[in-house]
Design a protein around this motif. Structure first.
Motif, PDB file in Angstrom:
ATOM      1  N   ALA A  41      -2.602  14.268   3.768  1.00  0.00           N
ATOM      2  CA  ALA A  41      -3.108  15.554   3.300  1.00  0.00           C
ATOM      3  C   ALA A  41      -3.386  15.529   1.803  1.00  0.00           C
ATOM      4  N   ILE A  42      -2.491  14.910   1.055  1.00  0.00           N
ATOM      5  CA  ILE A  42      -2.664  14.843  -0.396  1.00  0.00           C
ATOM      6  C   ILE A  42      -3.933  14.093  -0.762  1.00  0.00           C
ATOM      7  N   TYR A  43      -4.113  12.911  -0.191  1.00  0.00           N
ATOM      8  CA  TYR A  43      -5.230  12.072  -0.612  1.00  0.00           C
ATOM      9  C   TYR A  43      -6.557  12.471   0.026  1.00  0.00           C
ATOM     10  N   SER A  44      -6.509  13.388   0.986  1.00  0.00           N
ATOM     11  CA  SER A  44      -7.768  13.935   1.500  1.00  0.00           C
ATOM     12  C   SER A  44      -8.463  14.778   0.438  1.00  0.00           C
ATOM     13  N   HIS A  45      -7.705  15.205  -0.574  1.00  0.00           N
ATOM     14  CA  HIS A  45      -8.261  16.016  -1.663  1.00  0.00           C
ATOM     15  C   HIS A  45      -8.742  15.157  -2.832  1.00  0.00           C
ATOM     16  N   TYR A  46      -8.578  13.834  -2.713  1.00  0.00           N
ATOM     17  CA  TYR A  46      -8.989  12.938  -3.783  1.00  0.00           C
ATOM     18  C   TYR A  46      -9.943  11.880  -3.232  1.00  0.00           C
ATOM     19  N   PRO A  47     -11.187  12.260  -2.947  1.00  0.00           N
ATOM     20  CA  PRO A  47     -12.144  11.302  -2.363  1.00  0.00           C
ATOM     21  C   PRO A  47     -12.381  10.077  -3.233  1.00  0.00           C
ATOM     22  N   GLN A  48     -12.130  10.199  -4.536  1.00  0.00           N
ATOM     23  CA  GLN A  48     -12.309   9.046  -5.419  1.00  0.00           C
ATOM     24  C   GLN A  48     -11.259   7.970  -5.158  1.00  0.00           C
ATOM     25  N   PHE A  49     -10.161   8.351  -4.451  1.00  0.00           N
ATOM     26  CA  PHE A  49      -9.111   7.401  -4.116  1.00  0.00           C
ATOM     27  C   PHE A  49      -9.068   7.155  -2.611  1.00  0.00           C
ATOM     28  N   ALA A  50     -10.217   7.084  -1.982  1.00  0.00           N
ATOM     29  CA  ALA A  50     -10.270   6.943  -0.527  1.00  0.00           C
ATOM     30  C   ALA A  50      -9.565   5.668  -0.073  1.00  0.00           C
ATOM     31  N   GLU A  51      -8.837   5.809   1.043  1.00  0.00           N
ATOM     32  CA  GLU A  51      -8.140   4.650   1.588  1.00  0.00           C
ATOM     33  C   GLU A  51      -9.157   3.596   2.015  1.00  0.00           C
ATOM     34  N   GLY A  52      -8.802   2.347   1.769  1.00  0.00           N
ATOM     35  CA  GLY A  52      -9.692   1.252   2.106  1.00  0.00           C
ATOM     36  C   GLY A  52     -10.214   0.542   0.880  1.00  0.00           C
ATOM     37  N   GLY A  53     -10.154   1.222  -0.276  1.00  0.00           N
ATOM     38  CA  GLY A  53     -10.524   0.591  -1.529  1.00  0.00           C
ATOM     39  C   GLY A  53      -9.273   0.065  -2.208  1.00  0.00           C
ATOM     40  N   ASN A  54      -8.878   0.758  -3.273  1.00  0.00           N
ATOM     41  CA  ASN A  54      -7.652   0.373  -3.983  1.00  0.00           C
ATOM     42  C   ASN A  54      -6.424   1.087  -3.452  1.00  0.00           C
ATOM     43  N   LEU A  55      -6.588   1.917  -2.433  1.00  0.00           N
ATOM     44  CA  LEU A  55      -5.469   2.693  -1.899  1.00  0.00           C
ATOM     45  C   LEU A  55      -5.153   2.307  -0.465  1.00  0.00           C
ATOM     46  N   MET A  56      -3.869   2.117  -0.208  1.00  0.00           N
ATOM     47  CA  MET A  56      -3.367   1.921   1.144  1.00  0.00           C
ATOM     48  C   MET A  56      -2.247   2.937   1.372  1.00  0.00           C
ATOM     49  N   LEU A  57      -2.336   3.700   2.453  1.00  0.00           N
ATOM     50  CA  LEU A  57      -1.290   4.653   2.804  1.00  0.00           C
ATOM     51  C   LEU A  57      -0.400   4.032   3.868  1.00  0.00           C
ATOM     52  N   GLN A  58       0.911   4.168   3.675  1.00  0.00           N
ATOM     53  CA  GLN A  58       1.852   3.518   4.583  1.00  0.00           C
ATOM     54  C   GLN A  58       3.043   4.427   4.861  1.00  0.00           C
ATOM     55  N   GLN A  59       3.299   4.687   6.134  1.00  0.00           N
ATOM     56  CA  GLN A  59       4.522   5.405   6.484  1.00  0.00           C
ATOM     57  C   GLN A  59       5.689   4.438   6.368  1.00  0.00           C
ATOM     58  N   LEU A  60       6.699   4.835   5.615  1.00  0.00           N
ATOM     59  CA  LEU A  60       7.835   3.955   5.373  1.00  0.00           C
ATOM     60  C   LEU A  60       9.127   4.750   5.316  1.00  0.00           C
ATOM     61  N   ASP A  61      10.046   4.415   6.186  1.00  0.00           N
ATOM     62  CA  ASP A  61      11.409   4.923   6.122  1.00  0.00           C
ATOM     63  C   ASP A  61      12.210   3.857   5.389  1.00  0.00           C
ATOM     64  N   VAL A  62      12.580   4.132   4.147  1.00  0.00           N
ATOM     65  CA  VAL A  62      13.211   3.100   3.316  1.00  0.00           C
ATOM     66  C   VAL A  62      14.555   2.644   3.866  1.00  0.00           C
ATOM     67  N   ARG A  63      15.094   3.395   4.822  1.00  0.00           N
ATOM     68  CA  ARG A  63      16.385   3.016   5.421  1.00  0.00           C
ATOM     69  C   ARG A  63      16.245   1.914   6.454  1.00  0.00           C
ATOM     70  N   GLN A  64      15.024   1.589   6.845  1.00  0.00           N
ATOM     71  CA  GLN A  64      14.791   0.637   7.926  1.00  0.00           C
ATOM     72  C   GLN A  64      14.213  -0.667   7.369  1.00  0.00           C
ATOM     73  N   LEU A  65      14.992  -1.749   7.458  1.00  0.00           N
ATOM     74  CA  LEU A  65      14.557  -3.023   6.905  1.00  0.00           C
ATOM     75  C   LEU A  65      13.292  -3.534   7.587  1.00  0.00           C
ATOM     76  N   ASP A  66      13.176  -3.310   8.885  1.00  0.00           N
ATOM     77  CA  ASP A  66      11.995  -3.834   9.586  1.00  0.00           C
ATOM     78  C   ASP A  66      10.713  -3.164   9.107  1.00  0.00           C
ATOM     79  N   THR A  67      10.764  -1.867   8.786  1.00  0.00           N
ATOM     80  CA  THR A  67       9.560  -1.199   8.294  1.00  0.00           C
ATOM     81  C   THR A  67       9.217  -1.665   6.883  1.00  0.00           C
ATOM     82  N   TRP A  68      10.218  -2.021   6.111  1.00  0.00           N
ATOM     83  CA  TRP A  68       9.976  -2.634   4.807  1.00  0.00           C
ATOM     84  C   TRP A  68       9.231  -3.949   4.980  1.00  0.00           C
TER      85      TRP A  68
END
Length: 271
Positions: A41-68
């Protein structure tokens, strides 16, 4: 020169401000948060930072080593390296030690603040060591220098973050990997907003002002990135007071009531 960053806690506060600063500087950023919907939702408001260029969005639960580990693999596959990891995700819940201890609250502080930092640090070491360079920035707190009555669990977790990070920095320097612990005083973030009416958190407001997220980001992209110190305290003056308080806890304890009352006054003004 553009670098590749992994930033946790990227959906709000320091993490969000840091990601936007880095992207504006043309760096490559993997923005991570457990709340993936908020990230999108946040980055949908920033088209200049569209995912696929210099931005990668990643869901991460820092408590889980496998997701890290999955996050690290994805970043390396996409950008071939990891230059900087910023462990910013954290949690704070006020508590008196006389309160009934709820196991979930103990787990919350140590799983996110401590284990999240450790798992993140360990997950990037192999990549950084193979590169011969890297920088890990772990956010602790002024509470990591001197314990805060009313925030005992938070203080204990941040003491652990600082101790682990300093030891890691001393070990990893031989591989070209720097580890910096940043210990800021209270920062104006959503996490702080939740403490404005909590008596247990009054000491958090005992400083003459709160830091802005931009001040913390300035420190990260400025002197921390340039000098790669083992530790930086913001502001330095409060760090001196906190370290002195830690050296002389008995003396400091005599002034807790004074600073608690001062914090409560400033806390009310902030509401």
């Amino acid at each position: 020169m553009a670098q590749t960053y992994i930033v946790t806690g990227a959906a709000s506060g320091i993490g969000l401000a840091l990601c936007q600063r880095l992207l504006a500087g043309n760096h490559r950023v993997c923005a991570c948060d457990i709340n993936f919907d908020a990230l999108q939702a946040i980055y949908s408001h920033y088209p200049q930072f569209a995912e696929g260029g210099n931005l990668m969005l990643q869901q991460l639960d820092v408590r889980q080593l496998d997701t890290w580990q999955q996050t690290v693999v994805r970043v390396v596959e996409h950008w071939q390296r990891i230059d900087v990891l910023c462990n910013i995700a954290g949690v704070l819940k006020e508590n008196w030690v006389t309160d009934i201890v709820v196991p979930d609250e103990v787990d919350l502080h140590f799983d996110i603040n401590v284990k999240g930092t450790i798992f993140g640090t360990q997950s990037v070491i192999e990549t950084m060591r193979s590169q011969g360079s890297g920088h890990i920035i772990n956010v602790a707190s002024l509470a990591a220098l001197s314990p805060v009555p009313g925030l005992s669990l938070y203080s204990a977790s941040k003491f652990a973050v600082r101790s682990y990070s300093l030891a890691a920095g001393m070990e990893l320097g031989q591989y070209g990997i720097a580890v910096t612990t940043i210990c800021p005083d209270a920062v104006q973030t959503p996490m702080l907003d939740k403490q404005k009416d909590k008596e247990q958190a009054a000491l958090t407001f005992s400083g003459h002002r709160t830091l802005s997220v931009d001040e913390v980001v300035d420190a990260i992209v400025g002197p921390i990135m340039r000098k790669r110190p083992l530790e930086m305290v913001l502001p330095a003056s409060r760090g001196v007071v906190a370290k002195a308080a830690n050296i002389f806890p008995q003396t400091t304890g005599n002034y807790v009531d004074f600073f608690h009352k001062l914090g409560k006054k400033r806390q009310k003004k902030s509401q």
